[in-house]
Scaffold this active site. Structure first.
Site, PDB file in Angstrom:
ATOM      1  N   ASP A  42       2.605 -11.236   2.078  1.00 39.74           N
ATOM      2  CA  ASP A  42       2.845 -12.027   3.295  1.00 39.74           C
ATOM      3  C   ASP A  42       1.722 -11.870   4.315  1.00 39.74           C
ATOM      4  OD1 ASP A  42       5.420 -12.896   2.395  1.00 39.74           O
ATOM      5  OD2 ASP A  42       6.166 -10.883   2.844  1.00 39.74           O
ATOM      6  N   HIS A  74       8.531   3.007  -0.208  1.00 39.21           N
ATOM      7  CA  HIS A  74       9.029   2.237  -1.361  1.00 39.21           C
ATOM      8  C   HIS A  74       7.901   2.084  -2.394  1.00 39.21           C
ATOM      9  CE1 HIS A  74      12.191  -0.670  -2.804  1.00 39.21           C
ATOM     10  NE2 HIS A  74      11.247  -0.710  -3.731  1.00 39.21           N
ATOM     11  N   GLY A 107      -2.468   5.940   5.051  1.00 43.19           N
ATOM     12  CA  GLY A 107      -2.071   4.845   5.929  1.00 43.19           C
ATOM     13  C   GLY A 107      -0.866   4.034   5.491  1.00 43.19           C
ATOM     14  N   HIS A 165       5.219   0.931  -4.674  1.00 43.64           N
ATOM     15  CA  HIS A 165       4.621  -0.376  -4.922  1.00 43.64           C
ATOM     16  C   HIS A 165       3.104  -0.263  -4.986  1.00 43.64           C
ATOM     17  CE1 HIS A 165       4.057   0.032  -0.567  1.00 43.64           C
ATOM     18  NE2 HIS A 165       3.156  -0.936  -0.626  1.00 43.64           N
ATOM     19  N   GLN A 195      -0.641  -2.959  -4.919  1.00 40.48           N
ATOM     20  CA  GLN A 195      -1.127  -4.261  -4.492  1.00 40.48           C
ATOM     21  C   GLN A 195      -2.158  -4.792  -5.486  1.00 40.48           C
ATOM     22  OE1 GLN A 195      -1.973  -4.799  -0.217  1.00 40.48           O
ATOM     23  NE2 GLN A 195      -1.664  -2.601  -0.053  1.00 40.48           N
ATOM     24  N   HIS A 224      -9.736   0.435 -12.671  1.00 38.48           N
ATOM     25  CA  HIS A 224     -11.087  -0.100 -12.835  1.00 38.48           C
ATOM     26  C   HIS A 224     -11.139  -0.904 -14.124  1.00 38.48           C
ATOM     27  CE1 HIS A 224     -13.378   2.686  -9.836  1.00 38.48           C
ATOM     28  NE2 HIS A 224     -12.518   1.866  -9.273  1.00 38.48           N
ATOM     29  N   ARG A 266       0.008  -6.191  10.382  1.00 36.39           N
ATOM     30  CA  ARG A 266       0.703  -6.054   9.108  1.00 36.39           C
ATOM     31  C   ARG A 266       1.428  -4.709   9.034  1.00 36.39           C
ATOM     32  NH1 ARG A 266      -4.041  -3.617   8.419  1.00 36.39           N
ATOM     33  NH2 ARG A 266      -4.390  -2.241   6.658  1.00 36.39           N
ATOM     34  N   CYS A 288      13.902  -2.367   4.939  1.00 36.49           N
ATOM     35  CA  CYS A 288      12.674  -2.243   4.133  1.00 36.49           C
ATOM     36  C   CYS A 288      12.335  -3.614   3.554  1.00 36.49           C
ATOM     37  CB  CYS A 288      12.880  -1.233   3.005  1.00 36.49           C
ATOM     38  SG  CYS A 288      11.558  -1.267   1.777  1.00 36.49           S
ATOM     39  N   HIS A 298     -10.248   2.209 -16.975  1.00 35.33           N
ATOM     40  CA  HIS A 298      -9.689   3.509 -16.592  1.00 35.33           C
ATOM     41  C   HIS A 298      -9.026   3.402 -15.227  1.00 35.33           C
ATOM     42  CE1 HIS A 298     -13.813   3.309 -15.022  1.00 35.33           C
ATOM     43  NE2 HIS A 298     -13.427   4.106 -14.042  1.00 35.33           N
ATOM     44  N   HIS A 311      14.237   2.661  -3.427  1.00 40.04           N
ATOM     45  CA  HIS A 311      13.347   2.937  -2.307  1.00 40.04           C
ATOM     46  C   HIS A 311      12.769   4.353  -2.356  1.00 40.04           C
ATOM     47  CE1 HIS A 311      12.042   2.243   1.896  1.00 40.04           C
ATOM     48  NE2 HIS A 311      12.334   3.521   2.078  1.00 40.04           N
TER      49      HIS A 311
HETATM   50 ZN   LIG Z   1     -14.281   3.796 -12.283  1.00 40.54          ZN
HETATM   51 ZN   LIG Z   2      12.613  -0.161   0.093  1.00 41.44          ZN
END
Ligand SMILES: [Zn+2]
Ligand SMILES: [Zn+2]
Length: 347
Positions: free
Chosen positions: A71, A159, A154, A161, A163, A276, A24, A45, A291, A108
């Site tokens: 993806d 850009h 990592g 973003h 998850q 959280h 990935r 990108c 929080h 970006h």
């Molecule tokens: Zn917490």
């Molecule tokens: Zn981008």
């Protein structure tokens, strides 16, 4: 290729095994020098508007935020269900869930802290919608929204973003926070997080930003040098029930923290930022207080806090810094992003 959840009988927690994700783009194996001046649009990108992704899907020509299914999902409703039975007492089960990506901006070269206040507010609305939509599905027990920012954690694509992992189990840290919050409520009749806020107010030195209904502080018990919590002052088990006013106040405090982070060393500040929120498995979580936590891995520019013997080996943190001193450093930072200051004012 193994893709399933495996129960860790000693830690009493699920481990997601997703060996198919090795290739990935988030793996960040090669660390390049952070470019000083990034362009607004990068043609290769996978998060920029109108660009194709590895799945063959093409990103919308989005103008503000953009949400899509990951993806390279760690959990999926399509995860394998025919699993090899484990030996002995071991347990496994399908890695069922939904993994998504939320782009904060079509640009970006921005960070969350560089977004306009109204754009941060819009993002909080998106997080509300995602929590409600994913949380209403019967197969989902937890909606974990998080941003990994910077090569130090990592992430090689700058850009902006975050998850979302909507999972069929409750993450261990949330489970612990839920358990102690419930116990505190039963024993004292009070919300634990309100008692934490009261203790921080009593001292006052570690409050980083504050307005009518939101607060940011570097907790007394911080494990990382620049660990910061951002919370509404009123107890909401999740972000979805914050009023428009509370959301605006929250956006303001969140942006202040992010700007101070970036200003600290005049560089994009790396962190892991989880929201959280209470689980969505139907339980009563009235004692849980939503929080955001920032876990920044750096102690100094280019100096990582390594997790080693005590942390990885024993599970308890050894902090090398004083929370009061680090809070004072952050408080002293301007609320204007360094990129927006006239050049001569930059130290
Ligand atoms: Zn917490
Ligand atoms: Zn981008």
């Amino acid at each position: 290729m193994v893709w399933e959840e495996r129960w860790h009988p000693l830690r009493e927690e699920w481990v997601i095994v997703a060996a198919h994700r090795q290739d990935r783009p988030w793996s960040g194996g090669t660390v390049e020098q952070e470019e000083e001046e990034l362009p607004e649009y990068v043609d290769d990108c996978y998060l920029c508007p109108g660009n194709p992704r590895v799945s063959g899907m093409v990103n919308a020509q989005y103008g503000q935020t953009f949400v899509f299914d990951n993806d390279h999902p760690s959990v999926s409703l399509d995860a394998p269900i025919d699993l090899i039975p484990p030996p002995g007492i071991y347990r496994n089960r399908p890695a069922r869930g939904i993994a998504r990506v939320v782009c904060y901006s079509p640009k970006h070269n921005l960070t969350l802290g560089e977004l306009e206040l109204a754009e941060v507010e819009k993002l909080l609305h998106v997080w509300q919608e995602q929590y409600q939509e994913l949380g209403s599905r019967p197969e989902i027990a937890q909606v974990l929204i998080f941003e990994n920012k910077g090569e130090a954690v990592g992430v090689s694509n700058p850009h902006p973003h975050c998850q979302i992992y909507a999972t069929n189990f409750v993450f261990k840290t949330i489970e612990t926070e839920v358990r102690v919050s419930e116990r505190h409520l039963a024993e004292t009749g009070r919300v634990l997080f309100q008692d934490i806020l009261a203790a921080e107010h009593e001292d006052g030195r570690c409050i980083i930003a504050e307005n009518d209904s939101a607060i940011a502080f570097l907790p007394y018990f911080a494990r990382y040098a620049y660990e910061v919590f951002v919370a509404p002052k009123a107890t909401h088990p999740n972000i979805a029930t914050l009023s428009g006013r509370e959301l605006r106040d929250f956006a303001e405090v969140l942006k202040q923290v992010l700007v101070k982070f970036d200003n600290l060393w005049q560089m994009p500040f790396p962190y892991v930022m989880p929201l959280h929120q209470a689980p969505v498995d139907g339980g009563d979580y009235s004692g849980f207080h939503f929080h955001i936590e920032f876990h920044p891995p750096l102690r100094k520019p280019n100096l990582l806090k390594y997790l080693a013997g005590p942390e990885i080996g024993g599970g308890n943190f050894l902090s090398d810094t004083s929370p009061q001193e680090k809070a004072a450093e952050l408080r002293a930072q301007s609320d204007i992003h360094y990129k927006h200051l006239p050049k001569q004012e930059i130290k």
